[in-house]
Design an enzyme around this catalytic site. Structure first.
Site, PDB file in Angstrom:
ATOM      1  N   ASP A  13      71.031  14.207  49.368  1.00  8.19           N
ATOM      2  CA  ASP A  13      72.510  13.758  49.043  1.00  8.19           C
ATOM      3  C   ASP A  13      73.558  14.967  49.345  1.00  8.19           C
ATOM      4  OD1 ASP A  13      71.322  11.218  48.614  1.00  8.19           O
ATOM      5  OD2 ASP A  13      71.360  11.935  46.602  1.00  8.19           O
ATOM      6  N   LYS A  58      74.500  14.938  54.732  1.00  7.34           N
ATOM      7  CA  LYS A  58      73.626  14.905  55.882  1.00  7.34           C
ATOM      8  C   LYS A  58      74.459  14.003  57.080  1.00  7.34           C
ATOM      9  CE  LYS A  58      69.738  14.224  54.013  1.00  7.34           C
ATOM     10  NZ  LYS A  58      70.014  14.359  52.605  1.00  7.34           N
ATOM     11  N   ALA A  62      66.410   7.002  51.572  1.00  5.83           N
ATOM     12  CA  ALA A  62      67.605   7.636  51.992  1.00  5.83           C
ATOM     13  C   ALA A  62      68.834   6.703  51.774  1.00  5.83           C
ATOM     14  CB  ALA A  62      67.400   8.313  53.420  1.00  5.83           C
ATOM     15  N   GLY A  63      69.852   7.441  51.732  1.00  2.00           N
ATOM     16  CA  GLY A  63      71.284   6.629  51.604  1.00  2.00           C
ATOM     17  C   GLY A  63      72.300   7.758  52.326  1.00  2.00           C
ATOM     18  N   HIS A  64      72.512   7.635  53.397  1.00  3.44           N
ATOM     19  CA  HIS A  64      73.272   8.372  54.526  1.00  3.44           C
ATOM     20  C   HIS A  64      74.653   7.753  54.502  1.00  3.44           C
ATOM     21  CE1 HIS A  64      69.722  10.689  56.108  1.00  3.44           C
ATOM     22  NE2 HIS A  64      69.698  10.666  54.765  1.00  3.44           N
ATOM     23  N   THR A  65      75.702   8.527  53.750  1.00  2.00           N
ATOM     24  CA  THR A  65      77.240   7.892  53.971  1.00  2.00           C
ATOM     25  C   THR A  65      78.082   8.458  55.078  1.00  2.00           C
ATOM     26  OG1 THR A  65      76.854   7.744  51.436  1.00  2.00           O
ATOM     27  CG2 THR A  65      79.066   7.324  52.270  1.00  2.00           C
ATOM     28  N   ARG A 115      44.750   5.870  56.111  1.00  2.00           N
ATOM     29  CA  ARG A 115      44.236   5.401  57.130  1.00  2.00           C
ATOM     30  C   ARG A 115      44.156   3.715  57.001  1.00  2.00           C
ATOM     31  NH1 ARG A 115      39.630   9.442  58.055  1.00  2.00           N
ATOM     32  NH2 ARG A 115      39.586   9.047  55.725  1.00  2.00           N
ATOM     33  N   GLN A 163      66.310  12.865  52.726  1.00  2.00           N
ATOM     34  CA  GLN A 163      66.168  13.688  51.444  1.00  2.00           C
ATOM     35  C   GLN A 163      66.284  15.136  51.662  1.00  2.00           C
ATOM     36  OE1 GLN A 163      63.095  11.568  52.497  1.00  2.00           O
ATOM     37  NE2 GLN A 163      64.510  10.187  51.816  1.00  2.00           N
ATOM     38  N   THR A 200      71.783   5.173  47.223  1.00  2.00           N
ATOM     39  CA  THR A 200      70.809   4.050  47.659  1.00  2.00           C
ATOM     40  C   THR A 200      70.560   3.142  46.169  1.00  2.00           C
ATOM     41  OG1 THR A 200      69.634   5.206  49.122  1.00  2.00           O
ATOM     42  CG2 THR A 200      68.242   3.641  48.001  1.00  2.00           C
ATOM     43  N   LYS A 253      81.381  19.705  50.667  1.00  2.00           N
ATOM     44  CA  LYS A 253      81.919  19.070  49.161  1.00  2.00           C
ATOM     45  C   LYS A 253      82.746  20.343  48.562  1.00  2.00           C
ATOM     46  CE  LYS A 253      80.437  15.196  47.408  1.00  2.00           C
ATOM     47  NZ  LYS A 253      79.416  14.198  46.836  1.00  2.00           N
ATOM     48  N   SER A 264      82.804  21.608  54.670  1.00  2.00           N
ATOM     49  CA  SER A 264      83.455  20.295  54.900  1.00  2.00           C
ATOM     50  C   SER A 264      84.114  20.113  53.360  1.00  2.00           C
ATOM     51  CB  SER A 264      82.126  19.148  54.674  1.00  2.00           C
ATOM     52  OG  SER A 264      82.635  17.936  54.522  1.00  2.00           O
TER      53      SER A 264
HETATM   54  P1  GDP Z   1      73.118  12.332  52.657  1.00  2.00           P
HETATM   55  O1  GDP Z   1      72.112  11.531  51.664  1.00  2.00           O
HETATM   56  O2  GDP Z   1      72.829  13.867  52.678  1.00  2.00           O
HETATM   57  O3  GDP Z   1      73.739  11.691  53.638  1.00  2.00           O
HETATM   58  O4  GDP Z   1      74.536  12.283  51.664  1.00  2.00           O
HETATM   59  P2  GDP Z   1      75.101  11.051  50.799  1.00  2.00           P
HETATM   60  O5  GDP Z   1      75.726  10.085  51.596  1.00  2.00           O
HETATM   61  O6  GDP Z   1      73.948  10.330  49.750  1.00  2.00           O
HETATM   62  O7  GDP Z   1      76.093  11.516  49.627  1.00  2.00           O
HETATM   63  C1  GDP Z   1      76.966  12.346  50.086  1.00  2.00           C
HETATM   64  C2  GDP Z   1      78.324  11.749  49.311  1.00  2.00           C
HETATM   65  O8  GDP Z   1      79.140  12.874  49.529  1.00  2.00           O
HETATM   66  C3  GDP Z   1      78.828  10.609  50.150  1.00  2.00           C
HETATM   67  O9  GDP Z   1      79.486   9.829  49.359  1.00  2.00           O
HETATM   68  C4  GDP Z   1      79.599  11.422  51.299  1.00  2.00           C
HETATM   69  O10 GDP Z   1      80.687  10.282  51.692  1.00  2.00           O
HETATM   70  C5  GDP Z   1      80.470  12.394  50.359  1.00  2.00           C
HETATM   71  N1  GDP Z   1      80.948  13.576  51.176  1.00  2.00           N
HETATM   72  C6  GDP Z   1      80.244  14.027  52.178  1.00  2.00           C
HETATM   73  N2  GDP Z   1      81.098  15.119  52.522  1.00  2.00           N
HETATM   74  C7  GDP Z   1      82.023  15.568  51.419  1.00  2.00           C
HETATM   75  C8  GDP Z   1      83.046  16.473  51.263  1.00  2.00           C
HETATM   76  O11 GDP Z   1      82.887  17.591  52.026  1.00  2.00           O
HETATM   77  N3  GDP Z   1      83.829  16.216  50.266  1.00  2.00           N
HETATM   78  C9  GDP Z   1      83.628  15.297  49.421  1.00  2.00           C
HETATM   79  N4  GDP Z   1      84.518  15.041  48.622  1.00  2.00           N
HETATM   80  N5  GDP Z   1      82.760  14.132  49.710  1.00  2.00           N
HETATM   81  C10 GDP Z   1      81.984  14.345  50.692  1.00  2.00           C
HETATM   82  P1  IMO Z   2      68.828  11.088  51.058  1.00  2.00           P
HETATM   83  O1  IMO Z   2      68.392  11.055  52.544  1.00  2.00           O
HETATM   84  C1  IMO Z   2      68.037  12.078  46.907  1.00  2.00           C
HETATM   85  C2  IMO Z   2      64.331  11.229  45.241  1.00  2.00           C
HETATM   86  C3  IMO Z   2      64.270  10.142  44.186  1.00  2.00           C
HETATM   87  C4  IMO Z   2      63.153  10.563  43.576  1.00  2.00           C
HETATM   88  C5  IMO Z   2      62.128  11.209  44.275  1.00  2.00           C
HETATM   89  C6  IMO Z   2      60.940  10.387  44.951  1.00  2.00           C
HETATM   90  O2  IMO Z   2      69.846  10.065  50.834  1.00  2.00           O
HETATM   91  O3  IMO Z   2      69.169  12.472  50.830  1.00  2.00           O
HETATM   92  P2  IMO Z   2      60.999   8.019  46.356  1.00  2.00           P
HETATM   93  O4  IMO Z   2      61.704   6.881  46.512  1.00  2.00           O
HETATM   94  O5  IMO Z   2      60.934   8.846  47.552  1.00  2.00           O
HETATM   95  O6  IMO Z   2      59.460   7.773  45.973  1.00  2.00           O
HETATM   96  O7  IMO Z   2      61.593   9.023  45.271  1.00  2.00           O
HETATM   97  O8  IMO Z   2      62.995  11.627  45.473  1.00  2.00           O
HETATM   98  N1  IMO Z   2      64.901  10.841  46.586  1.00  2.00           N
HETATM   99  C7  IMO Z   2      66.125  11.329  46.905  1.00  2.00           C
HETATM  100  N2  IMO Z   2      67.098  11.892  46.099  1.00  2.00           N
HETATM  101  N3  IMO Z   2      68.409  11.639  47.943  1.00  2.00           N
HETATM  102  C8  IMO Z   2      67.599  10.930  48.790  1.00  2.00           C
HETATM  103  O9  IMO Z   2      67.475  10.851  50.013  1.00  2.00           O
HETATM  104  C9  IMO Z   2      66.495  10.578  48.325  1.00  2.00           C
HETATM  105  N4  IMO Z   2      65.271  10.196  48.488  1.00  2.00           N
HETATM  106  C10 IMO Z   2      64.258  10.127  47.365  1.00  2.00           C
HETATM  107  O10 IMO Z   2      65.413  10.009  43.495  1.00  2.00           O
HETATM  108  O11 IMO Z   2      63.543  11.528  42.469  1.00  2.00           O
HETATM  109 MG    MG Z   3      71.845  10.153  50.365  1.00  2.00          MG
END
Ligand code: GDP
Ligand code: IMO
Ligand code: MG
Length: 422
Positions: free
Chosen positions: A13, A16, A39-42, A143, A223, A299, A330, A411
């Site tokens: 988070d 990315k 993963a949850g990429h915003t 496997r 991750q 996520t 951030k 950022s």
């Molecule tokens: P990822 O999994 O690495 O893609 O990150 P996430 O999407 O899970 O979490 C990043 C959060 O921070 C999201 O809600 C983004 O919209 C937000 N974000 C990204 N860059 C910035 C920043 O520079 N400042 C702020 N305030 N929020 C940001």
């Molecule tokens: P992005 O790509 C943050 C964490 C889970 C848990 C551990 C194992 O958005 O950065 P799993 O579901 O893989 O068995 O969980 O890993 N985790 C993450 N934490 N960002 C993620 O992805 C994550 N994907 C898994 O919270 O602690």
């Molecule tokens: Mg994320």
């Protein structure tokens, strides 16, 4: 002809998705190399917010081909939901979203097993996203797994039934939990038909052909390095190699093809789920970071644990990944802090060290902090790196010198344009 990599340097988070979306414009292909719907990429584009779980974050750039690599574990149900969101937003993508035939499938019973094993662990649970990641990778390395290419074979249903039976026997080892398998299976088979609208390819050939034609490739990690199966805070990790080594095995790219490794780090730290977090703040400062940073899992919706930036932790992941530049995200979240701290080293076993101990789970670590004066100004209106307040610049320069790595961009907000290249 080159592959650049974007990956997270902390516990996920780091932002990315935003950075991949921003940089994608400079590439021909964007490829996810590991992980799955955990993963949850915003990505925020004007007033629209998208959260991608499986689809690479280059999808919003119209000319770019996006590939879900062989290292990914793919749940057709999540992917079809993501496709639906893109359809509703009017994004044309079906001709430029390709899936590796070798990517492994997450089956409903993988999620069933994930939920049952986590529930049985009680207090020592990992805090998994319960997306079936662990069980799917176990079947891959054991496997037994089914792959995307298997969906097109005549006997898919019988292969499916075989593995389903194995899983249902395994589930019996754990205390009973609620899981509506019938509903999940019917969604799974419906989603498979949606998935078949996309092209399944031998992605290792496709990618290497693109390389030989001089195309530029961006590999997108999921991750963070501290969740890596080998180098993370085991067992509180995910089940794949989230570090740059994962690019080679997850896409079929040779190590000598990798050029830049762009490490994404937040200006502080967060972690979601259980496990060690040396600089975690369990006080109102942690709460303030959580509130200002909107630190809620993309996520799972779970609140993220928050703490100060951790130099030994970053030194470790920079070393493991061969990071060539850092994007610091951030920064704006720190705008209103009178003072900002950075863990400079660790104290454990009556000594000071910069090395993460083997027993990081069991050993109490006492971070040694350095304190900075905050800049106490909003970064909102700043549009160039040079215009950052001098105290913010000092913070960045200290990090560069301690990490021995260039910070190439900062950022200052979730939106695409809130990014200051150096
Ligand atoms: P990822 O999994 O690495 O893609 O990150 P996430 O999407 O899970 O979490 C990043 C959060 O921070 C999201 O809600 C983004 O919209 C937000 N974000 C990204 N860059 C910035 C920043 O520079 N400042 C702020 N305030 N929020 C940001
Ligand atoms: P992005 O790509 C943050 C964490 C889970 C848990 C551990 C194992 O958005 O950065 P799993 O579901 O893989 O068995 O969980 O890993 N985790 C993450 N934490 N960002 C993620 O992805 C994550 N994907 C898994 O919270 O602690
Ligand atoms: Mg994320």
């Amino acid at each position: 002809m080159a592959v650049d990599v974007i990956l997270g340097l902390q516990w996920g988070d780091e932002g990315k998705g935003k950075i991949v979306d921003y940089l994608a414009d400079q590439y021909d292909l964007v490829c996810r190399f590991q992980g799955g719907p955990n993963a949850g990429h915003t990505i925020k584009i004007q007033d629209k917010k998208f959260i991608l779980h499986t689809i690479p974050s280059g999808i919003f750039r119209a000319h770019i081909t996006n590939i879900i690599g062989n290292g990914v574990v793919l749940d057709p149900i999540t992917l079809s939901k993501e496709m639906n969101i893109l359809d509703q937003a009017g994004i044309e993508y079906k001709h430029r979203l390709l899936i590796s035939s070798k990517a492994h499938l997450i089956l409903p019973t993988h999620r069933y097993l994930d939920a049952a094993t986590e529930a049985s662990k009680g207090q020592s649970r990992i805090g998994s996203t319960l997306k079936g990641i662990g069980p799917a990778y176990m079947d891959k390395t054991g496997r037994n797994g089914l792959r995307v290419g298997d969906l097109l074979t005549q006997d898919f249903k019988s292969k499916y039934n075989n593995i389903r039976e194995k899983h249902l026997n395994l589930v019996k080892l754990y205390p009973e939990i609620e899981f509506d398998l019938e509903v999940q299976e019917s969604q799974f088979f419906e989603s498979i038909e949606v998935l078949k609208q996309l092209k399944f390819i031998n992605s290792e050939y496709f990618i290497n052909q693109a390389l030989s034609e001089g195309k530029q490739i961006l590999a997108e990690g999921a991750q963070g390095s501290m969740l890596d199966i080998d180098f993370g805070t085991y067992p509180f990790v995910t089940s794949s190699n989230t570090t740059s080594a994962g690019v080679c095995s997850g896409l079929g790219i040779a190590p000598n093809k990798i050029r830049e490794v762009i490490g994404i780090a937040k200006a502080y730290c967060t972690r979601v789920g259980s496990g060690p977090f040396p600089t975690e703040l369990l006080d109102e400062t942690g709460e303030k970071l959580r509130t200002l940073g909107h630190e809620v899992g993309a996520t799972t919706g779970r609140p993220r644990r928050c703490g100060w930036l951790d130099i030994p932790q970053l030194q470790y992941t920079i070393m493991l990944n061969g990071v060539t530049q850092i994007v610091l995200t951030k920064m704006d979240v720190l705008d209103t802090f009178e003072t900002i701290q950075i863990a400079h080293s660790y104290r454990y076993d009556h000594k000071e060290s910069n090395e993460l101990p083997f027993d990081i789970v069991g050993k109490p670590i006492d971070p040694v902090y350095h304190q900075f004066e905050g800049w106490n100004t909003s970064l909102d209106a700043i549009t160039s790196y040079q215009d950052l307040p001098s105290k913010a610049l000092q913070y960045i320069e200290t990090l560069e010198s301690r990490l021995n790595t260039r910070i190439s961009m900062v950022s200052t907000g979730p939106e695409r344009h809130k990014l200051l290249p150096k």
